[in-house]
Design a protein around this motif. Structure first.
Motif, PDB file in Angstrom:
ATOM      1  N   MET A  32     -10.830   3.830   0.300  1.00 52.21           N
ATOM      2  CA  MET A  32      -9.465   3.484   0.282  1.00 52.21           C
ATOM      3  C   MET A  32      -9.115   2.109   0.285  1.00 52.21           C
ATOM      4  N   ILE A  33      -9.906   1.274   0.835  1.00 48.63           N
ATOM      5  CA  ILE A  33      -9.666  -0.308   0.633  1.00 48.63           C
ATOM      6  C   ILE A  33      -9.603  -0.589  -0.855  1.00 48.63           C
ATOM      7  N   GLY A  34     -10.602  -0.044  -1.653  1.00 44.26           N
ATOM      8  CA  GLY A  34     -10.634  -0.312  -2.912  1.00 44.26           C
ATOM      9  C   GLY A  34      -9.670   0.043  -3.873  1.00 44.26           C
ATOM     10  N   LYS A  35      -8.960   1.153  -3.339  1.00 43.83           N
ATOM     11  CA  LYS A  35      -7.824   1.701  -4.024  1.00 43.83           C
ATOM     12  C   LYS A  35      -6.598   0.924  -3.645  1.00 43.83           C
ATOM     13  N   LEU A  36      -6.555   0.521  -2.445  1.00 43.08           N
ATOM     14  CA  LEU A  36      -5.625  -0.423  -1.864  1.00 43.08           C
ATOM     15  C   LEU A  36      -5.387  -1.612  -2.550  1.00 43.08           C
ATOM     16  N   LYS A  37      -6.469  -2.331  -2.867  1.00 43.63           N
ATOM     17  CA  LYS A  37      -6.497  -3.743  -3.423  1.00 43.63           C
ATOM     18  C   LYS A  37      -6.129  -3.701  -4.975  1.00 43.63           C
ATOM     19  N   LYS A  38      -6.046  -2.469  -5.388  1.00 45.26           N
ATOM     20  CA  LYS A  38      -5.436  -2.370  -6.892  1.00 45.26           C
ATOM     21  C   LYS A  38      -3.894  -1.715  -6.915  1.00 45.26           C
ATOM     22  N   MET A  39      -3.550  -1.143  -5.702  1.00 41.92           N
ATOM     23  CA  MET A  39      -2.423  -0.559  -5.897  1.00 41.92           C
ATOM     24  C   MET A  39      -1.028  -1.400  -5.992  1.00 41.92           C
ATOM     25  N   ARG A  40      -0.230  -1.009  -6.898  1.00 45.64           N
ATOM     26  CA  ARG A  40       1.018  -2.037  -7.155  1.00 45.64           C
ATOM     27  C   ARG A  40       2.261  -0.987  -6.460  1.00 45.64           C
ATOM     28  N   CYS A  41       3.158  -1.593  -5.596  1.00 45.16           N
ATOM     29  CA  CYS A  41       4.107  -0.744  -4.885  1.00 45.16           C
ATOM     30  C   CYS A  41       5.441  -1.353  -5.036  1.00 45.16           C
ATOM     31  N   ALA A  42       6.383  -0.244  -5.209  1.00 49.01           N
ATOM     32  CA  ALA A  42       7.683  -0.926  -5.242  1.00 49.01           C
ATOM     33  C   ALA A  42       8.643  -0.072  -4.281  1.00 49.01           C
ATOM     34  N   VAL A  43       9.401  -1.061  -3.557  1.00 47.74           N
ATOM     35  CA  VAL A  43      10.183  -0.604  -2.411  1.00 47.74           C
ATOM     36  C   VAL A  43      11.707  -0.730  -2.735  1.00 47.74           C
ATOM     37  N   ILE A  44      12.296   0.247  -2.998  1.00 51.03           N
ATOM     38  CA  ILE A  44      13.800   0.430  -3.256  1.00 51.03           C
ATOM     39  C   ILE A  44      14.633   0.623  -1.880  1.00 51.03           C
ATOM     40  N   GLY A  45      15.309  -0.417  -1.655  1.00 51.08           N
ATOM     41  CA  GLY A  45      16.107  -0.285  -0.386  1.00 51.08           C
ATOM     42  C   GLY A  45      15.776  -0.986   0.884  1.00 51.08           C
ATOM     43  N   LEU A  46      16.353  -1.891   1.419  1.00 48.75           N
ATOM     44  CA  LEU A  46      15.850  -2.704   2.544  1.00 48.75           C
ATOM     45  C   LEU A  46      16.494  -2.555   3.811  1.00 48.75           C
ATOM     46  N   ARG A  47      16.974  -1.315   4.126  1.00 48.42           N
ATOM     47  CA  ARG A  47      17.779  -1.027   5.179  1.00 48.42           C
ATOM     48  C   ARG A  47      16.503  -0.773   6.316  1.00 48.42           C
ATOM     49  N   GLY A  48      16.619  -0.015   7.476  1.00 48.33           N
ATOM     50  CA  GLY A  48      15.828   0.317   8.311  1.00 48.33           C
ATOM     51  C   GLY A  48      14.385   0.562   7.912  1.00 48.33           C
ATOM     52  N   ILE A  49      14.206   1.726   7.216  1.00 48.86           N
ATOM     53  CA  ILE A  49      13.055   2.318   6.669  1.00 48.86           C
ATOM     54  C   ILE A  49      12.483   1.144   5.678  1.00 48.86           C
ATOM     55  N   GLY A  50      13.161   1.067   4.707  1.00 44.34           N
ATOM     56  CA  GLY A  50      12.623   0.131   3.561  1.00 44.34           C
ATOM     57  C   GLY A  50      12.029  -1.273   4.127  1.00 44.34           C
ATOM     58  N   ILE A  51      12.836  -1.839   5.105  1.00 42.56           N
ATOM     59  CA  ILE A  51      12.393  -3.055   5.428  1.00 42.56           C
ATOM     60  C   ILE A  51      10.934  -2.912   6.189  1.00 42.56           C
ATOM     61  N   GLU A  52      10.738  -1.540   6.883  1.00 42.84           N
ATOM     62  CA  GLU A  52       9.581  -1.274   7.687  1.00 42.84           C
ATOM     63  C   GLU A  52       8.505  -0.833   6.815  1.00 42.84           C
ATOM     64  N   VAL A  53       8.830  -0.188   5.581  1.00 47.72           N
ATOM     65  CA  VAL A  53       7.693   0.138   4.848  1.00 47.72           C
ATOM     66  C   VAL A  53       7.500  -1.190   4.273  1.00 47.72           C
ATOM     67  N   ALA A  54       8.275  -2.040   3.563  1.00 47.12           N
ATOM     68  CA  ALA A  54       7.767  -3.256   2.909  1.00 47.12           C
ATOM     69  C   ALA A  54       6.830  -3.899   3.824  1.00 47.12           C
ATOM     70  N   PRO A 103      -1.907  -4.372  -0.498  1.00 49.01           N
ATOM     71  CA  PRO A 103      -1.902  -3.781  -1.760  1.00 49.01           C
ATOM     72  C   PRO A 103      -2.036  -5.242  -2.731  1.00 49.01           C
ATOM     73  N   HIS A 104      -2.406  -4.800  -3.932  1.00 46.39           N
ATOM     74  CA  HIS A 104      -2.345  -5.931  -4.946  1.00 46.39           C
ATOM     75  C   HIS A 104      -1.085  -6.513  -4.989  1.00 46.39           C
ATOM     76  N   THR A 105       0.059  -5.725  -4.977  1.00 46.35           N
ATOM     77  CA  THR A 105       1.561  -6.059  -5.492  1.00 46.35           C
ATOM     78  C   THR A 105       2.524  -5.442  -4.473  1.00 46.35           C
ATOM     79  N   VAL A 106       3.478  -6.020  -4.087  1.00 46.58           N
ATOM     80  CA  VAL A 106       4.755  -5.223  -3.446  1.00 46.58           C
ATOM     81  C   VAL A 106       6.014  -5.989  -3.944  1.00 46.58           C
TER      82      VAL A 106
END
Length: 191
Positions: free
Chosen positions: A19-41, A49-52
């Motif tokens: 999982m760490i190997g996958k995480l270090k390569k993962m590129r994530c996009a978070v759309i929306g920064l209300r309650g759930i979005g900011i917590e996820v980000a 991960p590699h990128t947020v």
């Protein structure tokens, strides 16, 4: 560097090396920064991960201060966007993760470089369908999460190649030991 190795060691113990190997390569996009979005980000930045990338061009509002811990009264008064108000704080969480803010209209092609796309805003359902179909065809993971008062909606589409590591689906059994007793005769069960 010592701190980074220690963090990776703890993560590997929690998530496992695969999982760490996958995480270090993962590129994530978070759309929306209300309650759930900011917590996820925030949690993604902590996980490393590699990128947020975050996107939320809507102006911060006083109501946002109750669910987004990075938005201040000054941000609201100066009409900062939610992503603009959160940019500095999010970027400082983890120096080992690339952090970026997408500004302006978000087109589906803008998401091509990401492995996982999380929508946590009030995107119209027709647009969510369109984005999910587009991302699925590209082999990307799609997650939608939003709250409506006390209700929560979550939808995920990880595609046909999604691996499930939990073979049975059963919850793991947890046993709490609250007493240890020495017994002279052997017995073969735990109560």
């Amino acid at each position: 560097e010592v701190k980074m190795k220690e963090d990776l060691s703890r993560q590997e113990g929690t998530y496992g090396a695969k999982m760490i190997g996958k995480l270090k390569k993962m590129r994530c996009a978070v759309i929306g920064l209300r309650g759930i979005g900011i917590e996820v980000a925030k949690n993604l930045m902590l996980a490393g991960p590699h990128t947020v990338m975050v996107h939320d061009d809507e102006n911060a509002e006083f109501a946002d201060m109750g669910t987004n811990f990075y938005i201040t009264e000054e941000d609201v008064k100066s009409k900062k966007s939610r992503s603009g108000a959160c940019e500095k704080s999010l970027s400082e969480i983890n120096p080992n993760t690339y952090f970026e803010v997408h500004k302006g209209d978000l087109k589906k092609e803008d998401l091509d470089g990401f492995d996982v796309v999380i929508f946590a805003d009030n995107t119209p359902l027709s647009k969510l369908y369109e984005m999910n179909e587009y991302l699925r065809k590209k082999g990307k993971k799609f997650i939608y999460a939003n709250t409506y008062g006390l209700l929560l909606t979550i939808f995920s589409d990880f595609g046909t190649e999604h691996e499930i590591f939990d073979a049975s689906g059963e919850a793991e059994r947890t046993i709490v030991i609250d007493k240890v007793e020495i017994v002279n005769e052997p017995y073969d069960s735990i109560e």
